[in-house]
Write a protein that holds these residues in place. Structure first.
Motif, PDB file in Angstrom:
ATOM      1  N   ARG A 419      58.900 -21.664 -43.902  1.00 10.33           N
ATOM      2  CA  ARG A 419      60.031 -21.888 -44.807  1.00 10.33           C
ATOM      3  C   ARG A 419      60.918 -20.646 -44.794  1.00 10.33           C
ATOM      4  NH1 ARG A 419      55.462 -23.863 -47.409  1.00 10.33           N
ATOM      5  NH2 ARG A 419      55.511 -26.099 -47.843  1.00 10.33           N
ATOM      6  N   ILE A 420      62.216 -20.874 -44.630  1.00 10.04           N
ATOM      7  CA  ILE A 420      63.172 -19.768 -44.600  1.00 10.04           C
ATOM      8  C   ILE A 420      64.302 -20.108 -45.566  1.00 10.04           C
ATOM      9  CG2 ILE A 420      64.615 -18.299 -43.155  1.00 10.04           C
ATOM     10  CD1 ILE A 420      63.067 -19.289 -40.727  1.00 10.04           C
ATOM     11  N   ARG A 421      64.542 -19.224 -46.528  1.00 11.31           N
ATOM     12  CA  ARG A 421      65.612 -19.479 -47.493  1.00 11.31           C
ATOM     13  C   ARG A 421      66.340 -18.177 -47.800  1.00 11.31           C
ATOM     14  NH1 ARG A 421      64.511 -18.030 -52.753  1.00 11.31           N
ATOM     15  NH2 ARG A 421      62.356 -17.406 -53.218  1.00 11.31           N
ATOM     16  N   VAL A 422      67.532 -18.299 -48.324  1.00 10.71           N
ATOM     17  CA  VAL A 422      68.338 -17.141 -48.674  1.00 10.71           C
ATOM     18  C   VAL A 422      68.240 -16.916 -50.175  1.00 10.71           C
ATOM     19  CG1 VAL A 422      70.477 -18.421 -49.037  1.00 10.71           C
ATOM     20  CG2 VAL A 422      70.576 -16.026 -48.312  1.00 10.71           C
ATOM     21  N   ASP A 423      68.200 -15.650 -50.583  1.00  7.55           N
ATOM     22  CA  ASP A 423      68.173 -15.280 -51.996  1.00  7.55           C
ATOM     23  C   ASP A 423      69.613 -14.994 -52.430  1.00  7.55           C
ATOM     24  OD1 ASP A 423      66.077 -13.007 -53.951  1.00  7.55           O
ATOM     25  OD2 ASP A 423      67.803 -14.227 -54.514  1.00  7.55           O
ATOM     26  N   ALA A 424      70.297 -16.026 -52.911  1.00  9.59           N
ATOM     27  CA  ALA A 424      71.710 -15.888 -53.257  1.00  9.59           C
ATOM     28  C   ALA A 424      71.915 -14.978 -54.456  1.00  9.59           C
ATOM     29  CB  ALA A 424      72.311 -17.264 -53.537  1.00  9.59           C
ATOM     30  N   ASP A 425      70.934 -14.897 -55.353  1.00  7.16           N
ATOM     31  CA  ASP A 425      71.090 -14.081 -56.563  1.00  7.16           C
ATOM     32  C   ASP A 425      71.141 -12.596 -56.249  1.00  7.16           C
ATOM     33  OD1 ASP A 425      68.894 -16.295 -58.454  1.00  7.16           O
ATOM     34  OD2 ASP A 425      71.067 -16.375 -58.097  1.00  7.16           O
TER      35      ASP A 425
END
Length: 510
Positions: A419-425
């Motif tokens: 799983r690969i996601r971006v931490d927008a916060d």
């Protein structure tokens, strides 16, 4: 003093106090007591602690209290932070699961109280342990904080800009400025992770744990006389400041060393051969040696293959095994030399930047690894990651190594899931924070995993142990870093920080 034979007991007798304490703790089966020194090492393990957790005193005395924490929490520095908070405030509380003698986790509250000597220096701690439940505790591992900016903020509190060193809560060197590296006469990278006492000597006879506790109790920077260990360098004055983040959270210490004198650069013709070469010269020598080694190694591999083809049938079983081992060692050496060259190119190759769509880049990597992915049924869950200006070949190598590791070190009978996601916060206009998570079998030693050529002896593969070191170099080349947020037997979660590079080629970003 009460006269002998009066029938009364002298309340000042230490044995009476110890007996009373033991009697009290016997009435509290969920409470225990231990004593630590100023570095957090167990000095005395009370019988009540033996009853509570099962460990015998002979097993744990002389060990750091962190050894009783679950493995994934031993590197968090929460317990050292609590000890320093106890020094500063007179008391602190720490909650964690402790490992019992039979390997179970028991959730406990630790109340910490400092012990001081006649000079009011902290020489240790009294720890009251109270079990709050037998249940297993779920311990979250917080992401590593980038403390470089905080160390520089501490520098602004000084009237000048002396040489500086960062010290973490375990007393290890976490950062070294150029001035301090020159003062120590060493490469800054060589000192990272080493105990401060192995590099810097206190000239007043104090110990580093004592002065660190003294620093958190002081309202102003404390002054120290220091000198590099094992050298004849003159004594310098240094100032020690606690390093605090948002909300006053203690993250470590900054040591400011007043090095005012400057020495002219030595004449190249008079440099002793014992003086270490600069990093660029060292790197050039390593590259030349690596290239020179490849040719005789190829001949060795060729000869081994010829022997295996023509002579193996006439060899004994033991001879054939030794020949296979020889060929395997030569192949691994070839891989290690290739890894050395790849690491060197990360640092030396010019950066040709371009705008890159990270999802497209990862799709290209998946296409390159299509056979490996299909063979093991690897599944992907990838969010929209956005774009970044960077070096395409290096970023492809970054994700290729991560994905290859996730599949190569998969758990038996479990299909790889990535799983690969971006931490927008946490992202900014020029910084991308990516969370990369897999369900592989985890990382055994977080302390060694980023060191080149370190690998799991039980991995059963022919890897060089260079993959994650290469990944971290690439992230740092792109102005960020790579950290392990969490790892256990069910998987690992990395945090990748990447910054967009400027359009012009240039030096490494800081």
């Amino acid at each position: 003093m009460t006269p002998t034979g009066s029938g009364e007991t002298d309340s000042s007798d230490p044995s009476v106090g110890a007996a009373a304490l033991t009697l009290l703790l016997e009435q509290m089966p969920d409470a225990a007591l231990c004593l630590l020194d100023s570095a957090g090492v167990i000095e005395r393990w009370h019988s009540s602690a033996e009853m509570l957790l099962g460990h015998m005193a002979a097993q744990v005395e002389g060990q750091r209290l962190e050894t009783l924490l679950p493995e994934e929490r031993r590197f968090e520095a929460e317990l050292p932070r609590a000890l320093f908070e106890a020094s500063a405030r007179g008391r602190a509380r720490f909650e964690a699961a402790l490992i019992t003698r039979i390997g179970q986790r028991r959730l406990c509250t630790l109340d910490l109280c400092p012990r001081t000597d006649g000079d009011d220096d902290v020489v240790g701690f009294i720890v009251l342990l109270r079990a709050t439940g037998p249940r297993a505790a779920t311990d979250a591992v917080s992401a590593n904080e980038n403390l470089l900016a905080a160390h520089r903020l501490n520098l602004t509190r000084a009237t000048d800009e002396p040489a500086w060193m960062g010290i973490d809560l375990a007393g290890r060197i976490a950062g070294v400025g150029e001035g301090a590296a020159r003062w120590l006469d060493c490469d800054a990278e060589d000192t990272l992770g080493r105990g401060i006492a192995r590099c810097v000597e206190l000239r007043d006879g104090s110990t580093w744990p004592v002065v660190l506790h003294r620093a958190v109790r002081s309202t102003a920077p404390i002054s120290l006389d220091v000198t590099p260990v094992g050298t004849a360098a003159p004594v310098r004055t240094a100032r020690l400041l606690p390093l605090r983040g948002a909300g006053g959270r203690l993250n470590g210490f900054t040591l400011l060393i007043e090095v005012f004198d400057t020495q002219p650069a030595p004449d190249p013709d008079t440099i002793s051969p014992r003086v270490p070469l600069d990093r660029a010269s060292d790197r050039a020598g390593v590259l030349a040696a690596a290239h020179d080694l490849r040719e005789p190694l190829r001949k060795m591999q060729h000869s081994a293959r010829q022997l295996q083809t023509t002579e193996a049938p006439r060899m004994s079983e033991d001879g054939r095994k030794q020949l296979v081992a020889l060929r395997s060692a030569a192949d691994r050496m070839q891989n290690m030399i290739g890894g050395m060259l790849r690491l060197a190119r990360i640092d030396t190759a010019p950066v040709a930047t371009e705008y890159l769509d990270l999802n497209t880049l990862i799709d290209d990597v998946r296409a390159d690894l299509a056979l490996l992915i299909e063979e093991h049924g690897a599944e992907f869950d990838i969010e929209r990651l956005g774009t970044i200006r960077g070096e395409g070949a290096q970023l492809r190598a970054l994700f290729q190594n991560l994905i290859d590791n996730s599949i190569r070190y998969r758990r038996a009978d479990v299909a790889p899931v990535i799983r690969i996601r971006v931490d927008a916060d946490r992202a900014t206009d020029d910084t991308t924070i990516i969370h990369y998570e897999d369900n592989a079998r985890g990382i055994e030693s977080q302390a060694l995993v980023f060191q080149p050529f370190r690998r799991d002896a039980d991995s059963g593969d022919n890897g060089t142990g260079i993959g994650l070191s290469l990944c971290r170099r690439i992230c740092r080349r792109h102005g960020g870093d790579l950290h392990i947020e969490h790892t256990d037997a069910t998987g690992t979660r990395f945090i990748l920080q990447l910054r967009s590079l400027p359009e012009a080629e240039g030096a490494d970003p800081e």
